[in-house]
Design a protein around this motif. Sequence first.
Motif, PDB file in Angstrom:
ATOM      1  N   VAL A 494       0.858  -1.207  -0.141  1.00  0.00           N
ATOM      2  CA  VAL A 494      -0.018   0.022  -0.136  1.00  0.00           C
ATOM      3  C   VAL A 494       1.114   1.299   0.084  1.00  0.00           C
ATOM      4  CG1 VAL A 494      -1.777   1.194   1.157  1.00  0.00           C
ATOM      5  CG2 VAL A 494      -1.637  -1.309   1.281  1.00  0.00           C
ATOM      6  N   GLY A 495       0.569   2.201  -1.110  1.00  0.00           N
ATOM      7  CA  GLY A 495       1.131   3.225  -0.988  1.00  0.00           C
ATOM      8  C   GLY A 495       2.550   3.665  -1.829  1.00  0.00           C
ATOM      9  N   GLN A 496       3.119   2.208  -2.142  1.00  0.00           N
ATOM     10  CA  GLN A 496       4.404   2.356  -2.802  1.00  0.00           C
ATOM     11  C   GLN A 496       4.332   1.639  -4.186  1.00  0.00           C
ATOM     12  OE1 GLN A 496       7.323   2.968  -1.241  1.00  0.00           O
ATOM     13  NE2 GLN A 496       6.576   3.000   0.842  1.00  0.00           N
ATOM     14  N   ARG A 497       3.177   1.541  -4.675  1.00  0.00           N
ATOM     15  CA  ARG A 497       3.056   1.288  -6.158  1.00  0.00           C
ATOM     16  C   ARG A 497       3.825   0.173  -6.522  1.00  0.00           C
ATOM     17  NH1 ARG A 497       4.103   7.250  -9.009  1.00  0.00           N
ATOM     18  NH2 ARG A 497       3.903   8.266  -6.993  1.00  0.00           N
ATOM     19  N   HIS A 498       3.977  -0.893  -5.547  1.00  0.00           N
ATOM     20  CA  HIS A 498       4.762  -2.159  -5.851  1.00  0.00           C
ATOM     21  C   HIS A 498       3.872  -3.265  -5.598  1.00  0.00           C
ATOM     22  CE1 HIS A 498       8.188   0.606  -5.760  1.00  0.00           C
ATOM     23  NE2 HIS A 498       8.861  -0.448  -6.266  1.00  0.00           N
ATOM     24  N   ASP A 499       4.055  -4.237  -6.180  1.00  0.00           N
ATOM     25  CA  ASP A 499       3.112  -5.775  -5.922  1.00  0.00           C
ATOM     26  C   ASP A 499       4.103  -6.665  -5.739  1.00  0.00           C
ATOM     27  OD1 ASP A 499       1.075  -4.210  -6.662  1.00  0.00           O
ATOM     28  OD2 ASP A 499       0.317  -5.746  -8.113  1.00  0.00           O
ATOM     29  N   CYS A 500       4.057  -7.380  -4.818  1.00  0.00           N
ATOM     30  CA  CYS A 500       4.927  -8.592  -4.381  1.00  0.00           C
ATOM     31  C   CYS A 500       4.248 -10.187  -4.832  1.00  0.00           C
ATOM     32  CB  CYS A 500       5.229  -8.521  -2.723  1.00  0.00           C
ATOM     33  SG  CYS A 500       6.262  -7.046  -2.628  1.00  0.00           S
ATOM     34  N   GLU A 636      23.600 -30.685  -7.054  1.00  0.00           N
ATOM     35  CA  GLU A 636      22.555 -30.344  -7.603  1.00  0.00           C
ATOM     36  C   GLU A 636      22.051 -28.891  -6.904  1.00  0.00           C
ATOM     37  OE1 GLU A 636      18.013 -31.993  -8.230  1.00  0.00           O
ATOM     38  OE2 GLU A 636      19.721 -33.307  -7.462  1.00  0.00           O
ATOM     39  N   GLU A 637      21.429 -28.152  -7.699  1.00  0.00           N
ATOM     40  CA  GLU A 637      20.902 -27.056  -7.112  1.00  0.00           C
ATOM     41  C   GLU A 637      19.759 -27.026  -6.708  1.00  0.00           C
ATOM     42  OE1 GLU A 637      21.284 -22.583  -6.713  1.00  0.00           O
ATOM     43  OE2 GLU A 637      22.636 -24.112  -7.598  1.00  0.00           O
ATOM     44  N   VAL A 638      19.387 -26.562  -5.167  1.00  0.00           N
ATOM     45  CA  VAL A 638      18.299 -26.903  -4.416  1.00  0.00           C
ATOM     46  C   VAL A 638      17.232 -25.356  -4.915  1.00  0.00           C
ATOM     47  CG1 VAL A 638      17.168 -26.897  -2.077  1.00  0.00           C
ATOM     48  CG2 VAL A 638      19.483 -28.052  -2.555  1.00  0.00           C
ATOM     49  N   ARG A 639      16.236 -25.650  -5.198  1.00  0.00           N
ATOM     50  CA  ARG A 639      15.409 -24.738  -5.645  1.00  0.00           C
ATOM     51  C   ARG A 639      14.384 -24.291  -4.661  1.00  0.00           C
ATOM     52  NH1 ARG A 639      13.475 -26.554 -11.558  1.00  0.00           N
ATOM     53  NH2 ARG A 639      15.594 -26.548 -12.742  1.00  0.00           N
ATOM     54  N   GLY A 640      14.347 -23.209  -4.134  1.00  0.00           N
ATOM     55  CA  GLY A 640      13.328 -22.866  -3.139  1.00  0.00           C
ATOM     56  C   GLY A 640      12.385 -21.976  -3.668  1.00  0.00           C
ATOM     57  N   PRO A 641      11.597 -21.145  -2.554  1.00  0.00           N
ATOM     58  CA  PRO A 641      10.642 -20.000  -2.893  1.00  0.00           C
ATOM     59  C   PRO A 641      11.397 -18.860  -3.437  1.00  0.00           C
ATOM     60  CG  PRO A 641      10.318 -20.903  -0.636  1.00  0.00           C
ATOM     61  CD  PRO A 641      11.850 -21.475  -1.211  1.00  0.00           C
ATOM     62  N   SER A 642      10.398 -18.111  -4.038  1.00  0.00           N
ATOM     63  CA  SER A 642      11.124 -16.817  -5.068  1.00  0.00           C
ATOM     64  C   SER A 642      10.071 -15.474  -4.691  1.00  0.00           C
ATOM     65  CB  SER A 642      11.543 -17.230  -6.354  1.00  0.00           C
ATOM     66  OG  SER A 642      10.326 -17.700  -6.993  1.00  0.00           O
ATOM     67  N   LEU A 643      10.523 -14.707  -4.688  1.00  0.00           N
ATOM     68  CA  LEU A 643       9.735 -13.430  -4.567  1.00  0.00           C
ATOM     69  C   LEU A 643      10.162 -12.506  -5.873  1.00  0.00           C
ATOM     70  CD1 LEU A 643       7.903 -11.485  -2.825  1.00  0.00           C
ATOM     71  CD2 LEU A 643      10.059 -10.446  -2.036  1.00  0.00           C
ATOM     72  N   VAL A 644       8.881 -12.226  -6.611  1.00  0.00           N
ATOM     73  CA  VAL A 644       8.865 -11.309  -7.671  1.00  0.00           C
ATOM     74  C   VAL A 644       8.369 -10.019  -7.276  1.00  0.00           C
ATOM     75  CG1 VAL A 644       8.186 -11.082 -10.005  1.00  0.00           C
ATOM     76  CG2 VAL A 644       8.600 -13.167  -9.305  1.00  0.00           C
ATOM     77  N   ILE A 645       9.022  -8.975  -7.472  1.00  0.00           N
ATOM     78  CA  ILE A 645       8.851  -7.590  -7.205  1.00  0.00           C
ATOM     79  C   ILE A 645       8.484  -6.765  -8.506  1.00  0.00           C
ATOM     80  CG2 ILE A 645       8.998  -5.411  -5.910  1.00  0.00           C
ATOM     81  CD1 ILE A 645      10.988  -6.969  -4.123  1.00  0.00           C
ATOM     82  N   THR A 646       7.135  -6.316  -8.613  1.00  0.00           N
ATOM     83  CA  THR A 646       6.973  -5.597  -9.669  1.00  0.00           C
ATOM     84  C   THR A 646       6.422  -4.142  -9.288  1.00  0.00           C
ATOM     85  OG1 THR A 646       4.465  -6.147  -9.676  1.00  0.00           O
ATOM     86  CG2 THR A 646       6.219  -7.389 -11.154  1.00  0.00           C
ATOM     87  N   ARG A 647       6.364  -3.027 -10.117  1.00  0.00           N
ATOM     88  CA  ARG A 647       5.989  -1.687  -9.900  1.00  0.00           C
ATOM     89  C   ARG A 647       5.293  -0.922 -10.975  1.00  0.00           C
ATOM     90  NH1 ARG A 647      11.482   2.223  -9.907  1.00  0.00           N
ATOM     91  NH2 ARG A 647      11.900   1.914 -12.090  1.00  0.00           N
ATOM     92  N   SER A 648       4.464  -0.006 -10.785  1.00  0.00           N
ATOM     93  CA  SER A 648       3.776   0.429 -11.658  1.00  0.00           C
ATOM     94  C   SER A 648       3.810   1.913 -11.413  1.00  0.00           C
ATOM     95  CB  SER A 648       2.335  -0.120 -11.999  1.00  0.00           C
ATOM     96  OG  SER A 648       1.680   0.729 -12.967  1.00  0.00           O
ATOM     97  N   LEU A 649       4.874   2.618 -11.838  1.00  0.00           N
ATOM     98  CA  LEU A 649       4.924   4.169 -11.427  1.00  0.00           C
ATOM     99  C   LEU A 649       3.998   5.024 -11.978  1.00  0.00           C
ATOM    100  CD1 LEU A 649       8.806   4.143 -10.881  1.00  0.00           C
ATOM    101  CD2 LEU A 649       7.010   3.746  -9.281  1.00  0.00           C
ATOM    102  N   SER A 650       3.874   4.830 -13.275  1.00  0.00           N
ATOM    103  CA  SER A 650       2.950   5.560 -14.119  1.00  0.00           C
ATOM    104  C   SER A 650       2.299   4.873 -15.377  1.00  0.00           C
ATOM    105  CB  SER A 650       3.624   6.925 -14.464  1.00  0.00           C
ATOM    106  OG  SER A 650       4.618   6.656 -15.484  1.00  0.00           O
ATOM    107  N   SER A 651       1.578   5.449 -16.092  1.00  0.00           N
ATOM    108  CA  SER A 651       0.929   4.732 -17.250  1.00  0.00           C
ATOM    109  C   SER A 651       1.851   4.743 -18.365  1.00  0.00           C
ATOM    110  CB  SER A 651      -0.491   5.314 -17.719  1.00  0.00           C
ATOM    111  OG  SER A 651      -0.460   6.655 -17.876  1.00  0.00           O
TER     112      SER A 651
END
Length: 698
Positions: A494-500, A636-651
């Motif tokens: 909220v208030g940051q224009r970011h989604d997680c 072997e690479e251990v895959r785990g959770p990941s976080l994708v951060i997106t933003r929408s500053l303006s149209s």
Amino acid sequence: RSDSLYSGEPLGSKIESEDDVLAVNRMPDFDNTLSGRDVEVLCQYLTAPYLRIPLVLRFFANETRIRALESRQCQELVTAALFEPSTWHAQHQRSLPEVVPSPERAHLATSCGVLFNEIIHSPQAVLDSLEKLLDLSVNLDMGRYVNSDGTTTAGDVILFVLRTTVRILGYVDFVLDHARAAAIEGRVEGVGWMCSVRGLTCSEANLQLLQSASRRMHGVLEGQMLPMIEKWRLKCAAAQQLPQTCVLYAHLGYLFRYVREDQLDIKTVAVLLTCQIFLTHNCPNRMEASGPIPSQPSSSPPPNKKHNFWGGGGKDKTKGGPSASDWAQLEGLGADHLQISQLEMFNLFQEHRCKVLRWLQQNPRGCDVVMETIINVLTNAATILEVSPVPPRHWLTLTELGGIGRFYPDTEKKSSAPPEGLSYSEWLRFKMTSTVETEINMQMGTYTIKTNQTEMLDELISDHPDFVTVFGVDSRLQCARVQATDQRNWVRVVGQRHDCKYWRHADEREVKTRAASRNLRALKEEERWLWDVLTPLLEGVLRGLKIQVQDEDFSTATYGMAIARGNENKNILEIIVYRNPPVVHVYKVVEHGRRFFNTLCFVSDADLAMSNLDPNLFAIGLDHYQIIGGQVPRAEEVRGPSLVITRSLSSDIGSQALIPARLLHGLIPDWFLSKYFFWQSETTGVLTGVPNPQTTDP
């Protein structure tokens, strides 16, 4: 005479003259804030109704007596003495008394009240005492409204002086505006100060005196009082002291109680709307009657009914709304817990509503800044007095019926027209569902994030390294849930224009790579250069890996590609072999948010890479050595959770996704990765670097 002053409260007997004061056996002490002598003098002042205003103001404009205004009983007495209008003079002509003292007081009646009479005919005494009182109150500031242990400071004294000053300046400005309106030739009669009123004619000398005093005191209110109370509010909000925060929000709005439409600016509009929205969502309503009116006033609202400031319910509001303990604390307070009548606060916001709406419509850029400021203050504990460093989005008004005054950011612009072919139930559901995610309704004083309740960010998100990189450590931010599934939790900060978007599990699907199925020994003669470059590594760092070369011919290409897989693990490596200069880059294929990225893990010549990998000495032949960088992963690479951060500053910019620096190793020089965040457009794929505010280098 005023009943509240002469009906026996608080002296216990009726007072007619100074002599009656001397006959009182027990004088009130106003919560031990005044001595007996001071109380006696004050009560004697109250027996002179025509002089009580300058006398009472001068009495408290004193270093030793101003702290007495901390007493609620003393505040009520001063308020009554200053603002009760006393006897109204109905006749145009005034009859003078024939004897002194006069047996009657009809000649002391006024046309517009005692305070207007003082301001018009004898403003010097009132204004001098008021200015001194204001200066003394500013000097009482201790840097906070309440102490850490909950005990009060001189904050209530300062707030009372603020309210008193604002109200008296309202009278002063009314006289000044009325005089300016009266000087306009051929003016049309209006309401308020635009109409002709008997008894408000003021001399030119007194008008100049009023104007200079008004300018000075408004400067103190906005230049010293406003930052002071805002500083208190931030500390109370950080300490989660909701009742005290509500009080301070109310007084921030009250500072602009009598502002005219031509005086509105970004700061004023932002303060008024922010205060209204916060109180609407966090302050219980004491003005509505629910069911039959009781014979005795109730000290709390009906059970199981949690009203907002004036009837607005809702769960999807700022800060998630008050908690159960906050409501219990708020509902246990009296109807005057804001120290300002809720009816007066309601009247304040409604008087300014149309003015503010016109200002927002006429100043679209200012409107953008105001809306972003409101969100930053309500959700990020930011200050009202500073503009957000992030460029504001453009805010629009809803176009459907009832949409005037309802604003939303253009990044959430959607079609309000229902699709064709809907059944009636589907059409009704479409029309009744908000077409935007975020809405600020300045008509009702509400801030809504669709139908989702705001809550604190899950620690799995707030403690994630990528989140800390963008927002910093200990970022206690609010979020609204957008979508939740078994695999992914999608929230909006909220208030940051970011989604997680938090992916709980790694993608177990097989990695799709470029077509590579040829064996090294199946290369054509013109492609043998790749074998020559790889040969020194095949018995070393690449030993045991199954290598397949790309299907596409690379006889004349500057580089060739191969895929390497281990025999006992699912790791996939992408090998890039450059022809001239001869160098081998090995990239590890990693998964992040259901996307696969190549990150450099090994280079055959440490000088020919854009990533600072750990150097090692590698033998090539019997007498030749080369410095390599990094190593080829074997486990072997251990895959785990990941976080994708997106933003929408303006149209204009559109939606962008953060690409963490670890996914760009070898593709972008490490120096840039340490100084910039990189965001990738989700529509064009363009990568944009944004300076990292935590770094000091340009």
